[in-house]
Scaffold this motif. Sequence first.
Motif, PDB file in Angstrom:
ATOM      1  N   SER A  75      23.095  57.412  32.982  1.00 52.82           N
ATOM      2  CA  SER A  75      24.341  57.171  32.262  1.00 52.82           C
ATOM      3  C   SER A  75      25.442  58.069  32.820  1.00 52.82           C
ATOM      4  O   SER A  75      25.210  59.235  33.130  1.00 52.82           O
ATOM      5  CB  SER A  75      24.156  57.461  30.767  1.00 52.82           C
ATOM      6  N   SER A 124      28.151  58.516  31.025  1.00 52.51           N
ATOM      7  CA  SER A 124      28.895  58.896  29.834  1.00 52.51           C
ATOM      8  C   SER A 124      28.499  60.291  29.342  1.00 52.51           C
ATOM      9  O   SER A 124      27.324  60.564  29.096  1.00 52.51           O
ATOM     10  CB  SER A 124      28.652  57.884  28.716  1.00 52.51           C
ATOM     11  N   LYS A 148      29.601  49.895  14.188  1.00 52.63           N
ATOM     12  CA  LYS A 148      29.055  48.943  15.163  1.00 52.63           C
ATOM     13  C   LYS A 148      28.412  47.720  14.507  1.00 52.63           C
ATOM     14  O   LYS A 148      28.051  46.780  15.192  1.00 52.63           O
ATOM     15  CB  LYS A 148      27.993  49.634  16.027  1.00 52.63           C
ATOM     16  N   GLU A 178      29.315  42.600  18.756  1.00 46.95           N
ATOM     17  CA  GLU A 178      28.510  42.315  19.941  1.00 46.95           C
ATOM     18  C   GLU A 178      28.605  43.523  20.847  1.00 46.95           C
ATOM     19  O   GLU A 178      29.691  43.994  21.174  1.00 46.95           O
ATOM     20  CB  GLU A 178      29.037  41.063  20.645  1.00 46.95           C
ATOM     21  N   LEU A 179      27.446  44.038  21.252  1.00 43.10           N
ATOM     22  CA  LEU A 179      27.414  45.279  22.007  1.00 43.10           C
ATOM     23  C   LEU A 179      26.834  45.061  23.396  1.00 43.10           C
ATOM     24  O   LEU A 179      25.911  44.276  23.583  1.00 43.10           O
ATOM     25  CB  LEU A 179      26.552  46.323  21.275  1.00 43.10           C
ATOM     26  N   THR A 180      27.377  45.794  24.351  1.00 42.54           N
ATOM     27  CA  THR A 180      26.773  45.817  25.679  1.00 42.54           C
ATOM     28  C   THR A 180      25.495  46.649  25.589  1.00 42.54           C
ATOM     29  O   THR A 180      25.218  47.275  24.562  1.00 42.54           O
ATOM     30  CB  THR A 180      27.717  46.458  26.710  1.00 42.54           C
ATOM     31  N   GLU A 181      24.728  46.685  26.650  1.00 41.62           N
ATOM     32  CA  GLU A 181      23.499  47.478  26.641  1.00 41.62           C
ATOM     33  C   GLU A 181      23.808  48.961  26.390  1.00 41.62           C
ATOM     34  O   GLU A 181      23.136  49.605  25.594  1.00 41.62           O
ATOM     35  CB  GLU A 181      22.764  47.327  27.968  1.00 41.62           C
ATOM     36  N   ALA A 182      24.833  49.470  27.044  1.00 41.77           N
ATOM     37  CA  ALA A 182      25.201  50.879  26.862  1.00 41.77           C
ATOM     38  C   ALA A 182      25.664  51.141  25.429  1.00 41.77           C
ATOM     39  O   ALA A 182      25.324  52.168  24.829  1.00 41.77           O
ATOM     40  CB  ALA A 182      26.287  51.279  27.854  1.00 41.77           C
ATOM     41  N   GLN A 183      26.441  50.226  24.867  1.00 32.74           N
ATOM     42  CA  GLN A 183      26.890  50.390  23.483  1.00 32.74           C
ATOM     43  C   GLN A 183      25.717  50.292  22.517  1.00 32.74           C
ATOM     44  O   GLN A 183      25.702  50.974  21.494  1.00 32.74           O
ATOM     45  CB  GLN A 183      27.950  49.332  23.142  1.00 32.74           C
ATOM     46  N   GLY A 184      24.741  49.461  22.844  1.00 30.89           N
ATOM     47  CA  GLY A 184      23.541  49.348  22.015  1.00 30.89           C
ATOM     48  C   GLY A 184      22.746  50.640  22.008  1.00 30.89           C
ATOM     49  O   GLY A 184      22.256  51.081  20.960  1.00 30.89           O
ATOM     50  N   ARG A 185      22.630  51.281  23.190  1.00 23.43           N
ATOM     51  CA  ARG A 185      21.943  52.575  23.253  1.00 23.43           C
ATOM     52  C   ARG A 185      22.715  53.629  22.469  1.00 23.43           C
ATOM     53  O   ARG A 185      22.126  54.481  21.796  1.00 23.43           O
ATOM     54  CB  ARG A 185      21.755  53.020  24.701  1.00 23.43           C
TER      55      ARG A 185
END
Length: 133
Positions: free
Chosen positions: A36, A38, A89, A93-100
């Motif tokens: 990551s 981030s 959240k 709808e979340l991207t994979e990174a946002q989901g993590r």
Amino acid sequence: MSEQEEYRLGGVSMAQISIAYGALLVGWATYFSMGSDSFTSWIPAIIGAPILLAGLLTIWVPAKKMIWMHIAVLFGALAFLGGMMVFSKIGAELTEAQGRAALSQGMLFVTGGLYSFVGVRAFVWARKQRANA
């Protein structure tokens, strides 16, 4: 049977709980931050490191136990409060990174809340012990 010297949850002291919880947060951040870019993925470690250190200092410097445990529980409360971001959240709808990130926030919310609850119970127990002494 002698009276208990310190608050224990299932036979485990708050210092030991703090060390385990701090290590869990640091380990979680390390795992989820691999690959990551981030900085925010390290927030669990940033919260967990002081909890881990306070737990260790409670054992190493027992004369300052009260201050170290207050610092640890303060960081636990910060984990709980920061974890509340997970509610922003819901339904998105979340991207994979946002989901993590949402998963980490949910973990902070649940574990920070539990840790803070146990910490406050330990403080109440200690206060009652001092009042009865």
